[in-house]
Structures are given as structure tokens and as C-alpha cells.
Design an enzyme around this catalytic site. Structure first.
Site, PDB file in Angstrom:
ATOM      1  CB  CYS A  58      -0.906  -0.046   1.227  1.00 23.57           C
ATOM      2  SG  CYS A  58      -1.760   1.479   1.614  1.00 23.57           S
ATOM      3  CB  CYS A 111       0.309   1.751   4.099  1.00 24.56           C
ATOM      4  SG  CYS A 111      -1.422   1.254   3.973  1.00 24.56           S
TER       5      CYS A 111
END
Length: 104
Positions: free
Chosen positions: A29, A32
Site C-alpha cells: 500500500c 501506508c
């Protein structure tokens, strides 16, 4: 350093009596990864006062299912074992600091 939070230890951490911030993330991600350095820095800054940890949604799922996590990164904020705030998406250092300070 951020605490590793998983299905085996999250209940114990939430019952610790300290405020808890959980970052739901995955290695693939991009957003993230952009939040990760902020999480790591604040985990050091608030060490001993707030548990700041990372929950890898690729490795564990029970906590994510329990709180209906559908998007990552998602940050959950707990005080006295109860969820008091939630943030979905990226977040700035200052905004995250303000949210953590509100737990103290």
C-alpha cells in the site's frame, strides 16, 4: 519503534490502560508507506505514554473484521479500551499529533 499488533496481542494491548493507536496497513500500500515514517517517529516520541502500533492486514484479519476496516491506511484511536476516533487515508504529522494528544 511501533509495536507489532496482531490477532494474538491486540486485546491485551487495549486492556493495558494506556491509549492505543493502531495503524492498519499492508506492505504493498503506497499511502501506508507514506504514513509509516510518521507512525514510527510518534511511536518513539510517545513511548511509555501511548501504545502506537501497526497491524498488517495481509497477515491478520480478526481485528480488521471486528472494526470493519475496508480501506488502508486506517488509524483507530482507543482510550480506556474503547475506540474514540477513526481516520481513513493519509494524515499529516501535525494532525496525527493532535489526535494522539487528545487521548492523553
Amino acid at each position: 519503534m511501533a509495536t507489532v499488533i496482531n490477532d494474538a496481542n491486540y486485546k491485551e494491548l487495549l486492556e493495558s490502560g494506556k491509549p492505543v493507536v493502531i495503524d492498519f496497513w499492508a506492505p504493498w500500500c503506497g499511502p501506508c508507506r507514506s504514513v509509516a515514517p510518521i507512525i514510527e517517529e510518534l511511536a518513539t516520541t510517545y513511548e511509555g505514554r501511548v501504545i502506537i502500533g501497526k497491524y498488517n492486514v495481509d497477515e491478520d484479519s480478526d481485528l480488521g473484521v471486528e472494526y470493519g476496516i475496508r480501506n488502508i491506511p486506517t488509524l483507530l484511536f482507543f482510550k480506556d479500551g474503547q475506540m474514540v476516533d477513526k481516520h481513513v487515508g493519509t494524515i499529516t504529522h501535525d494532525a496525527l499529533t493532535a489526535k494522539i494528544d487528545s487521548l492523553l
